[in-house]
Design a protein around this motif. Structure first.
Motif, PDB file in Angstrom:
ATOM      1  N   UNK A 257       0.786  -1.234   0.000  1.00 44.07           N
ATOM      2  CA  UNK A 257       0.000   0.000   0.000  1.00 44.07           C
ATOM      3  C   UNK A 257       0.822   1.291   0.000  1.00 44.07           C
ATOM      4  N   UNK A 258       1.961   1.309   0.696  1.00 45.90           N
ATOM      5  CA  UNK A 258       2.767   2.536   0.732  1.00 45.90           C
ATOM      6  C   UNK A 258       3.134   2.996  -0.671  1.00 45.90           C
TER       7      UNK A 258
ATOM      8  N   UNK B 142       3.668   7.330   4.570  1.00 46.89           N
ATOM      9  CA  UNK B 142       4.472   7.216   5.798  1.00 46.89           C
ATOM     10  C   UNK B 142       3.573   6.877   6.987  1.00 46.89           C
ATOM     11  N   UNK B 143       2.428   7.540   7.077  1.00 49.10           N
ATOM     12  CA  UNK B 143       1.487   7.247   8.166  1.00 49.10           C
ATOM     13  C   UNK B 143       1.039   5.789   8.106  1.00 49.10           C
TER      14      UNK B 143
ATOM     15  N   UNK C 129       7.612  -2.516   5.460  1.00 46.51           N
ATOM     16  CA  UNK C 129       7.395  -1.097   5.765  1.00 46.51           C
ATOM     17  C   UNK C 129       8.569  -0.488   6.519  1.00 46.51           C
ATOM     18  N   UNK C 130       9.286  -1.299   7.289  1.00 44.88           N
ATOM     19  CA  UNK C 130      10.534  -0.835   7.903  1.00 44.88           C
ATOM     20  C   UNK C 130      11.536  -0.482   6.803  1.00 44.88           C
ATOM     21  N   UNK C 131      11.633  -1.345   5.794  1.00 46.89           N
ATOM     22  CA  UNK C 131      12.530  -1.070   4.657  1.00 46.89           C
ATOM     23  C   UNK C 131      12.107   0.201   3.934  1.00 46.89           C
TER      24      UNK C 131
ATOM     25  N   UNK D 185      -6.353   1.494   7.873  1.00 45.29           N
ATOM     26  CA  UNK D 185      -7.363   1.248   6.842  1.00 45.29           C
ATOM     27  C   UNK D 185      -7.652   2.515   6.041  1.00 45.29           C
ATOM     28  N   UNK D 186      -7.662   3.670   6.703  1.00 49.40           N
ATOM     29  CA  UNK D 186      -8.093   4.920   6.073  1.00 49.40           C
ATOM     30  C   UNK D 186      -7.245   5.277   4.844  1.00 49.40           C
ATOM     31  N   UNK D 187      -5.905   5.424   4.971  1.00 48.05           N
ATOM     32  CA  UNK D 187      -5.122   5.759   3.771  1.00 48.05           C
ATOM     33  C   UNK D 187      -5.173   4.666   2.711  1.00 48.05           C
ATOM     34  N   UNK D 188      -5.299   3.420   3.146  1.00 47.01           N
ATOM     35  CA  UNK D 188      -5.376   2.324   2.175  1.00 47.01           C
ATOM     36  C   UNK D 188      -6.644   2.410   1.343  1.00 47.01           C
TER      37      UNK D 188
END
Length: 448
Positions: free
Chosen positions: A135-136, A153-154, A379-381, A423-426
């Motif tokens: 998703x990012x 980022x969020x 997501x850490x990466x 969930x929201x940004x996704x």
């Protein structure tokens, strides 16, 4: 009002109202927009998934993993303690009719997860020689400039906290408590064992994660399915009544006899839909990480495969739990969650039932730990680069040990809160890129 109470109230509003509407609404929207893709492509999804089923697929590496390995990694995260406790909670709080609404949420969720997996494939990329995505990356594609960067980022921060840290504490705690109750083993010892097994997989990288999930998921699912079917077949005379209570209870809960008193249609819908969505994770943005690294020819290839994951999680595994509870007649209006499921298997399997659920819980929760770790690692990466993954792995192992011993209510509530926030940004990105998903599906179908 203390902080815990505030977070609990936010979670009730979040999961029982806002996210329920957003997730279901998104599923309905994509079902219509993609012309019931989950129905039209279900046969193809089944064939793609099981046509070349093997527990010893090609070794995964920097270029990704096989489509089946990606699917099992996704299912590993989806099939967790919620499959044992979620259906029980839904029935205990919303009556048998809640299961009907669980079916409906899963049906629409199949369309959402198709879009998630397809977009994850479309916008995957290669960083330092490694295929990555999720998703990012499609959030950045959906919203250009600062907004896309901030939302991505969020999302990464929320999923690392929700799944990698707090979520895995919750899973480890479930394992620890189950083994304490059934075998009188100190939860701390169980936590240390889980951490050791997890470390072996975490530090083995993507190849070890893919290798473990492609074997573990089919075996653990088969074990639970066989045990559940045995109980249902032994109580086959009650199966018709169970179906009747589900359908009738969905629209007229008061007409259904049983241990649940005072349930309304609103409660049946609310608990059925929320427990179903929380279990299969469609629209939450977790499983696209696994689907992004699948080696396929077209983005829709993996989108179609992803459809089957919601079917397996909710329509098969969650349903089996529900029918075991309903056919064994253990619903009493007082017991809920994992205790209700345990009671049903105790009745259905006798003395063996005492050990069946803890063993299943171990594998379900352990597989979820593997999947959630992997999603957090990606997501850490994304945020900090590959060098930070070892520190992340060590922190997760520490949280697993800590979680097995301590049932901190605040951690459970925070896990739910951050699950909701991610969930929201996704969903915003999915809706913004709905046209892209539709175009990809048309392109895929025209090539057939």
């Amino acid at each position: 009002m203390d902080l815990l109470t505030i977070i609990q109230k936010i979670n009730v509003w979040f999961w029982n109202y806002l996210l329920l509407i957003l997730l279901c609404g998104t599923g309905i929207y994509f079902t219509i927009k993609l012309r019931f893709v989950q129905v039209r492509k279900f046969k193809e999804s089944f064939k793609k998934t099981f046509g070349g089923l093997t527990l010893r697929g090609a070794k995964a590496g920097n270029d990704g993993m096989s489509s089946f390995q990606a699917l099992t990694t996704a299912i590993a995260a989806q099939v967790g303690t919620g499959n044992l406790a979620g259906a029980a909670t839904a029935i205990a709080s919303g009556g048998p009719g809640a299961i009907f609404w669980m079916w409906l949420s899963a049906f629409f969720g199949m369309a959402t997860i198709f879009v998630e997996a397809t977009l994850a494939q479309k916008y995957k990329t290669t960083v330092n020689g490694e295929v990555t995505g999720g998703p990012s990356y499609y959030i950045r594609a959906a919203f250009k400039g600062k907004l896309g960067k901030i939302l991505s980022v969020l999302f990464s921060i929320f999923i690392i906290l929700a799944l990698g840290f707090m979520g895995n504490m919750v899973q480890a705690n479930s394992i620890g408590q189950a083994f304490k109750n059934s075998f009188n083993i100190n939860p701390l010892y169980v936590g240390i064992l889980v951490a050791i097994l997890s470390a072996f997989i975490f530090f083995g990288g993507i190849s070890k994660i893919a290798s473990v999930t492609e074997k573990l998921v089919p075996i653990m699912a088969a074990f639970y399915i066989l045990g559940s079917l045995f109980i249902i077949i032994m109580n086959i005379g009650s199966l018709g009544e169970a179906f009747k209570s589900i359908v009738l209870g969905a629209f007229n809960p008061k007409a259904v006899a049983g241990g649940v008193v005072g349930v309304t249609i609103k409660e049946a819908v609310r608990y059925g839909v929320s427990r179903g969505l929380f279990s299969n994770e469609a629209g939450m943005g977790s499983t696209p990480h696994a689907h992004a690294v699948a080696k396929v020819n077209h983005p829709c290839d993996q989108g179609i495969v992803a459809i089957i994951s919601v079917f397996i999680d909710t329509i098969i595994i969650l349903n089996l739990t529900a029918f075991v509870i309903l056919t064994t007649g253990v619903l009493d209006g007082k017991t809920t969650g994992i205790a209700l499921t345990q009671n049903a298997f105790n009745v259905g399997l006798g003395s063996i039932g005492k050990y069946f659920i803890p063993i299943c819980l171990f594998f379900f929760a352990f597989s979820t730990i593997i999947g959630w770790y992997f999603f957090g690692e990606l997501n850490i990466k994304y945020l900090f680069g590959k060098k930070a993954t070892k520190v992340y792995a060590l922190l997760v192992l520490g949280f697993i040990i800590l979680g097995s011993k301590l049932k901190v209510e605040m951690v459970w509530e925070l896990a739910d809160l951050f699950n909701g926030l991610m969930v929201i940004p996704n969903l915003l990105a999915l809706l913004a890129l709905g046209g892209v998903a539709s175009s990809l599906l048309k392109e895929y179908e025209n090539k057939k």
